[in-house]
Design a protein around this motif. Sequence first.
Motif, mmCIF file in Angstrom:
data_model
loop_
_atom_site.group_PDB
_atom_site.id
_atom_site.type_symbol
_atom_site.label_atom_id
_atom_site.label_comp_id
_atom_site.label_asym_id
_atom_site.label_seq_id
_atom_site.Cartn_x
_atom_site.Cartn_y
_atom_site.Cartn_z
ATOM 1 N N ALA A 165 4.017 1.128 7.492
ATOM 2 C CA ALA A 165 3.966 0.052 6.488
ATOM 3 C C ALA A 165 3.149 -0.994 7.252
ATOM 4 O O ALA A 165 2.294 -1.791 6.599
ATOM 5 C CB ALA A 165 5.149 -0.410 5.763
ATOM 6 N N LEU A 166 3.619 -1.443 8.472
ATOM 7 C CA LEU A 166 2.931 -2.383 9.144
ATOM 8 C C LEU A 166 1.519 -2.057 9.441
ATOM 9 O O LEU A 166 0.541 -2.825 9.398
ATOM 10 C CB LEU A 166 3.686 -2.869 10.356
ATOM 11 N N ILE A 167 1.326 -0.973 9.902
ATOM 12 C CA ILE A 167 -0.213 -0.535 10.155
ATOM 13 C C ILE A 167 -0.996 -0.534 9.073
ATOM 14 O O ILE A 167 -2.004 -0.964 8.878
ATOM 15 C CB ILE A 167 -0.181 0.840 11.010
ATOM 16 N N LEU A 168 -0.550 0.020 8.003
ATOM 17 C CA LEU A 168 -1.067 0.055 6.698
ATOM 18 C C LEU A 168 -1.319 -1.441 6.121
ATOM 19 O O LEU A 168 -2.554 -1.636 5.668
ATOM 20 C CB LEU A 168 -0.508 0.926 5.658
ATOM 21 N N SER A 169 -0.498 -2.146 6.316
ATOM 22 C CA SER A 169 -0.623 -3.601 5.959
ATOM 23 C C SER A 169 -1.870 -4.336 6.566
ATOM 24 O O SER A 169 -2.784 -5.067 6.111
ATOM 25 C CB SER A 169 0.504 -4.492 5.982
ATOM 26 N N PHE A 170 -1.803 -4.122 7.943
ATOM 27 C CA PHE A 170 -2.777 -4.676 8.813
ATOM 28 C C PHE A 170 -4.332 -4.047 8.666
ATOM 29 O O PHE A 170 -5.400 -4.790 8.353
ATOM 30 C CB PHE A 170 -2.426 -4.480 10.474
ATOM 31 N N LEU A 171 -4.231 -2.837 8.330
ATOM 32 C CA LEU A 171 -5.816 -2.327 7.815
ATOM 33 C C LEU A 171 -6.026 -2.778 6.590
ATOM 34 O O LEU A 171 -7.288 -2.925 6.518
ATOM 35 C CB LEU A 171 -5.539 -0.705 7.586
ATOM 36 N N LEU A 172 -5.176 -2.851 5.504
ATOM 37 C CA LEU A 172 -5.494 -3.571 4.291
ATOM 38 C C LEU A 172 -6.018 -4.943 4.669
ATOM 39 O O LEU A 172 -7.229 -5.360 3.918
ATOM 40 C CB LEU A 172 -4.474 -3.431 3.493
ATOM 41 N N PHE A 173 -5.507 -5.872 5.466
ATOM 42 C CA PHE A 173 -5.915 -7.066 5.646
ATOM 43 C C PHE A 173 -7.291 -7.080 6.511
ATOM 44 O O PHE A 173 -8.175 -8.135 6.134
ATOM 45 C CB PHE A 173 -4.802 -7.747 6.355
ATOM 46 N N ALA A 174 -7.518 -6.252 7.237
ATOM 47 C CA ALA A 174 -8.570 -6.181 8.050
ATOM 48 C C ALA A 174 -9.887 -5.828 7.165
ATOM 49 O O ALA A 174 -10.741 -6.412 7.258
ATOM 50 C CB ALA A 174 -8.419 -5.027 9.132
ATOM 51 N N GLN A 175 -9.554 -4.876 6.212
ATOM 52 C CA GLN A 175 -10.526 -4.345 5.309
ATOM 53 C C GLN A 175 -10.914 -5.703 4.453
ATOM 54 O O GLN A 175 -12.150 -5.661 4.016
ATOM 55 C CB GLN A 175 -10.232 -3.228 4.542
ATOM 56 N N SER A 176 -10.117 -6.273 3.971
ATOM 57 C CA SER A 176 -10.353 -7.304 2.863
ATOM 58 C C SER A 176 -10.741 -8.693 3.791
ATOM 59 O O SER A 176 -11.633 -9.283 2.960
ATOM 60 C CB SER A 176 -9.034 -7.834 2.294
ATOM 61 N N MET A 177 -10.687 -8.540 5.077
ATOM 62 C CA MET A 177 -11.454 -9.712 5.903
ATOM 63 C C MET A 177 -12.947 -9.222 6.277
ATOM 64 O O MET A 177 -13.704 -10.038 7.099
ATOM 65 C CB MET A 177 -10.654 -10.223 6.810
ATOM 66 N N ASN A 178 -13.317 -8.102 5.954
ATOM 67 C CA ASN A 178 -14.447 -7.262 6.273
ATOM 68 C C ASN A 178 -14.703 -7.046 7.855
ATOM 69 O O ASN A 178 -15.606 -7.350 8.482
ATOM 70 C CB ASN A 178 -15.646 -8.042 5.733
ATOM 71 N N ILE A 179 -13.617 -6.810 8.326
ATOM 72 C CA ILE A 179 -13.603 -6.599 9.860
ATOM 73 C C ILE A 179 -13.628 -5.021 10.049
ATOM 74 O O ILE A 179 -12.757 -4.220 9.557
ATOM 75 C CB ILE A 179 -11.990 -7.064 10.536
#
Length: 131
Positions: free
Chosen positions: A6-20
């Motif tokens: 869940a932590l990894i998926l949350s970080f991935l979602l955050f990174a994609q939303s910030m266009n990283i």
Amino acid sequence: MTKLIALILSFLLFAQSMNIGINDIILVDELFEHAQFHKAKYGDNFLVFLSKHYGEQKLEHSEKHQEEHQDHEKLPFQQQTQSTLISVLVINDSVPIDWSISSSDKVENYHYQPPSSSPFKSGIFQPPKVA
């Protein structure tokens, strides 16, 4: 294990939303190398460095230091994407639009037929008769 996923998926979602992207993560070492260069040459701390390359002083810094242009292109987080959705509704006033639906325009394609199977004949599956 579930919390880690869940932590990894949350970080991935955050990174994609910030266009990283992966390219930006790979280029982070270039960011720190250029920050060290600025500290040695200009005496800038990290916040001033970020302001010169990503903030208010970016335009002024890029105009004054053209010799660093190739180094600036190697820095991460330089892409600029814009996703805009523009919806335009043009209504001509000369053509009146009637939004009401007359009863003749309605198509009756619903016909209720009571169930004929035995479980539904008893009163337990029927709606209440008295409210």
